[in-house]
Motif scaffolding. Structure first.
Motif, PDB file in Angstrom:
ATOM      1  N   LYS A  94       0.712  -1.097   0.031  1.00  0.00           N
ATOM      2  CA  LYS A  94      -0.039   0.104  -0.110  1.00  0.00           C
ATOM      3  C   LYS A  94       0.854   1.141   0.128  1.00  0.00           C
ATOM      4  O   LYS A  94       1.684   1.392   1.052  1.00  0.00           O
ATOM      5  CB  LYS A  94      -0.946  -0.006   1.343  1.00  0.00           C
ATOM      6  N   PRO A  95       0.688   2.285  -0.928  1.00  0.00           N
ATOM      7  CA  PRO A  95       1.501   3.500  -1.083  1.00  0.00           C
ATOM      8  C   PRO A  95       1.043   4.545  -0.132  1.00  0.00           C
ATOM      9  O   PRO A  95      -0.206   4.367   0.153  1.00  0.00           O
ATOM     10  CB  PRO A  95       1.681   3.790  -2.574  1.00  0.00           C
ATOM     11  N   ASP A  96       1.738   5.250   0.403  1.00  0.00           N
ATOM     12  CA  ASP A  96       1.157   6.654   0.846  1.00  0.00           C
ATOM     13  C   ASP A  96       2.184   7.657   0.625  1.00  0.00           C
ATOM     14  O   ASP A  96       3.315   7.482  -0.223  1.00  0.00           O
ATOM     15  CB  ASP A  96       0.997   6.425   2.278  1.00  0.00           C
ATOM     16  N   GLN A  97       1.985   8.729   1.449  1.00  0.00           N
ATOM     17  CA  GLN A  97       2.716   9.999   0.947  1.00  0.00           C
ATOM     18  C   GLN A  97       4.387   9.916   1.177  1.00  0.00           C
ATOM     19  O   GLN A  97       5.065  10.523   0.410  1.00  0.00           O
ATOM     20  CB  GLN A  97       2.293  11.401   1.846  1.00  0.00           C
ATOM     21  N   ARG A 127      14.934   1.623  -2.785  1.00  0.00           N
ATOM     22  CA  ARG A 127      15.157   2.939  -2.656  1.00  0.00           C
ATOM     23  C   ARG A 127      14.685   3.746  -1.617  1.00  0.00           C
ATOM     24  O   ARG A 127      14.120   4.938  -1.830  1.00  0.00           O
ATOM     25  CB  ARG A 127      14.880   3.756  -3.898  1.00  0.00           C
ATOM     26  N   CYS A 128      14.745   3.396  -0.282  1.00  0.00           N
ATOM     27  CA  CYS A 128      13.985   3.880   0.816  1.00  0.00           C
ATOM     28  C   CYS A 128      15.128   4.498   1.692  1.00  0.00           C
ATOM     29  O   CYS A 128      16.161   3.936   1.894  1.00  0.00           O
ATOM     30  CB  CYS A 128      13.255   3.024   1.417  1.00  0.00           C
ATOM     31  N   THR A 129      14.863   5.693   2.393  1.00  0.00           N
ATOM     32  CA  THR A 129      15.771   6.186   3.439  1.00  0.00           C
ATOM     33  C   THR A 129      15.921   5.087   4.599  1.00  0.00           C
ATOM     34  O   THR A 129      17.098   5.168   5.144  1.00  0.00           O
ATOM     35  CB  THR A 129      14.877   7.474   3.795  1.00  0.00           C
ATOM     36  N   ARG A 130      14.825   4.621   5.080  1.00  0.00           N
ATOM     37  CA  ARG A 130      14.870   3.465   6.328  1.00  0.00           C
ATOM     38  C   ARG A 130      13.859   2.520   6.083  1.00  0.00           C
ATOM     39  O   ARG A 130      12.616   2.957   5.395  1.00  0.00           O
ATOM     40  CB  ARG A 130      15.119   4.084   7.462  1.00  0.00           C
ATOM     41  N   ARG A 147      10.549   6.680   1.736  1.00  0.00           N
ATOM     42  CA  ARG A 147      11.343   7.156   0.505  1.00  0.00           C
ATOM     43  C   ARG A 147      11.721   8.444   0.920  1.00  0.00           C
ATOM     44  O   ARG A 147      13.075   8.847   0.875  1.00  0.00           O
ATOM     45  CB  ARG A 147      10.409   7.282  -0.781  1.00  0.00           C
ATOM     46  N   SER A 148      11.086   9.421   1.614  1.00  0.00           N
ATOM     47  CA  SER A 148      11.695  10.665   2.147  1.00  0.00           C
ATOM     48  C   SER A 148      11.339  10.823   3.699  1.00  0.00           C
ATOM     49  O   SER A 148      10.807  10.023   4.128  1.00  0.00           O
ATOM     50  CB  SER A 148      10.569  11.954   1.536  1.00  0.00           C
ATOM     51  N   ASP A 149      12.264  11.410   4.143  1.00  0.00           N
ATOM     52  CA  ASP A 149      12.583  11.619   5.703  1.00  0.00           C
ATOM     53  C   ASP A 149      11.182  12.045   6.315  1.00  0.00           C
ATOM     54  O   ASP A 149      11.144  13.589   6.202  1.00  0.00           O
ATOM     55  CB  ASP A 149      13.742  11.945   6.063  1.00  0.00           C
ATOM     56  N   PRO A 150      10.273  11.552   7.139  1.00  0.00           N
ATOM     57  CA  PRO A 150       9.444  12.424   7.726  1.00  0.00           C
ATOM     58  C   PRO A 150       9.838  13.270   8.805  1.00  0.00           C
ATOM     59  O   PRO A 150       9.104  14.101   8.981  1.00  0.00           O
ATOM     60  CB  PRO A 150       8.465  11.076   8.425  1.00  0.00           C
ATOM     61  N   MET A 174       4.316  12.063  14.186  1.00  0.00           N
ATOM     62  CA  MET A 174       4.476  11.157  13.397  1.00  0.00           C
ATOM     63  C   MET A 174       5.971  10.800  13.550  1.00  0.00           C
ATOM     64  O   MET A 174       6.554  11.766  13.959  1.00  0.00           O
ATOM     65  CB  MET A 174       4.152  11.251  12.015  1.00  0.00           C
ATOM     66  N   ASP A 175       6.338   9.456  13.769  1.00  0.00           N
ATOM     67  CA  ASP A 175       7.673   9.068  14.035  1.00  0.00           C
ATOM     68  C   ASP A 175       8.410   8.951  12.749  1.00  0.00           C
ATOM     69  O   ASP A 175       7.796   9.485  11.563  1.00  0.00           O
ATOM     70  CB  ASP A 175       7.640   7.743  14.703  1.00  0.00           C
TER      71      ASP A 175
END
Length: 465
Positions: A94-97, A127-130, A147-150, A174-175
């Motif tokens: 499931k994708p999200d922002q 290709r994820c940050t973490r 993918r991007s750092d929250p 959010m964490d």
């Protein structure tokens, strides 16, 4: 056979139509999504298509040497030995922002620990940050890839103006994996909040007030050591929703703390007869018995240890010592009667907030800090063992609004992005909910009268302007 052929002639067009509708819906969702969501949708497709190959390379498959029923029948006919099967866990993506959420099944010898060991490989491949891996029920895991750092993505909270559905639930933000972080306020006597100036402490308190202000079952008082009057400083927009406020005047603060201690004593003396319980949290806050929140900003102002032998200094020292004793009473004895104290200071060291108050508060948050000693004072000695999560690493401007706290049920410490609440939104909520502001002492008086009990009313103070 004719019936089967007839149904088959309808099945193909129906299947084609269903696939066409699915494709149309997917295209519409993709077109309507923003740039970040589109990237996540593309990422989700890559994760699905590449999962079987990636799982084999990451060691997340199992070789099953026992043939299935069909393989056994085929082998008996051909006389050949059936080849072993390679089992790959099934996934749902499931994708999200911020990235993707992958829910996967476990297999024999491929459990939670194996997924966690492969997290860094999954992060590189996706290709994820973490990437984090957590249990999701028996035989299931949830893999979160961002993918991007929250933490470095500023967020904004616009209060709805509606009462919260659960008064025990405080939504902080959010964490680092873009998961919502909430803490329970039930049976919590105190919260400490630390951080250098401009790190996000006030915005975090603004969100708390704006979220709970629409409920008549919450009443708020504040003591702000940065200002002299209610119309100054960070709480000028919120003071309409506060039943009491004082600035840096130690006498006014002392009177406010005494007033709340008197309320605590009266509640303690009457709670069993009025509510039928010994602990208010067994029935929850109500407009007749509201959760009473005391916010003490720049708390060191009221607890400072004055040194000197002249009469003026001795008087100030006596006031701050009594302030510490009164707040200690609220923190140690106010939990069961519905009193919560939020203490805010740049550093929560013992000279800013006495340790006999600070160490009783079960929830501690720390925004950016300059020294490890300040981080230890805010979060405890164990933060030395988690240097990557230390608030000392949050001094970059990109981390304004990011706090660190220890979460129950999670190892180590959690970094949280708290959303920004604008002054305009805070003023709007305070104005719209100002009619809900009631002195908790008056609520108690009315409740006692309705139950036929009488009690000496505590002395009341007017709101300082």
């Amino acid at each position: 056979m004719e019936a089967v052929t007839e149904y088959a002639s309808y099945a193909l067009p129906i299947a084609t139509a269903l696939v066409g509708v699915w494709l149309l819906v997917t295209v519409v969702r993709y077109v309507r999504a923003d740039k970040g969501m589109r990237a996540s949708m593309r990422q989700a497709v890559r994760v699905r298509w590449g999962w079987v190959r990636l799982a084999r390379m990451a060691g997340l498959t199992v070789i099953d040497k026992t043939p299935g029923l069909l393989a056994q029948i085929t082998a008996q006919k051909d006389g050949a030995t059936p080849a072993p099967r390679v089992l790959t866990p099934k996934i749902k993506v499931k994708p999200d922002q911020f990235g993707v959420i992958v829910r996967a099944r476990t297999l024999p010898q491929v459990g939670l620990e194996e997924y966690q060991k492969s997290a860094r490989f999954l992060a590189d491949a996706w290709r994820c940050t973490r990437v984090s891996v957590l249990p999701d029920g028996p035989g299931k895991v949830v893999i979160r890839g961002v993918r991007s750092d929250p933490l470095t993505t500023p967020t904004r909270h616009r209060p709805t103006g509606r009462p919260p559905a659960d008064l025990t639930r405080w939504e902080l933000g959010m964490d680092e994996y873009a998961a919502k972080v909430c803490v329970s306020l039930a049976n919590v006597p105190g919260v400490t909040m630390a951080g250098v100036p401009g790190a996000g402490k006030t915005s975090g308190v603004n969100k708390f007030v704006c979220d709970f202000a629409p409920s008549a079952a919450v009443q708020i008082a504040a003591a702000d050591g940065k200002v002299s009057r209610a119309l100054e400083g960070d709480y000028a927009d919120l003071v309409k929703r506060m039943f009491a406020f004082c600035g840096d005047d130690l006498d006014e603060a002392n009177a406010l703390f005494k007033r709340l201690v008197e309320l605590r004593k009266r509640r303690s003396a009457t709670i069993r007869d009025v509510l039928g319980v010994k602990n208010m949290w067994h029935v929850g806050p109500s407009p007749k018995w509201p959760l009473t929140v005391l916010i003490i900003d720049e708390a060191h102002t009221y607890f400072r240890d004055y040194k000197g032998s002249d009469p003026a200094t001795k008087r100030l020292a006596a006031l701050t010592a009594e302030n510490a004793r009164l707040v200690e009473d609220l923190v140690k004895k106010g939990r069961s009667v519905g009193i919560l104290v939020i203490l805010i200071s740049q550093k929560t060291t013992g000279d800013a907030i006495p340790t006999f108050i600070r160490d009783v508060c079960p929830i501690g948050l720390s925004f950016a800090q300059k020294t490890v000693e300040a981080a230890v004072a805010a979060l405890g000695e164990d933060i030395r063992n988690w240097p990557d999560a230390s608030p000392v690493t949050l001094q970059d401007p990109a981390y304004v609004g990011v706090a660190v706290m220890a979460m129950q049920g999670r190892p180590g410490y959690t970094r949280i992005r708290t959303p920004y609440v604008s002054d305009g939104d805070a003023a709007r909520v305070a104005e719209e909910t100002s009619h809900l502001t009631v002195d908790p002492e008056l609520c108690l008086d009315a409740l006692l009268r309705s139950t036929g009990r009488t009690a000496m009313p505590a002395p009341r103070l007017t709101k300082q302007s």
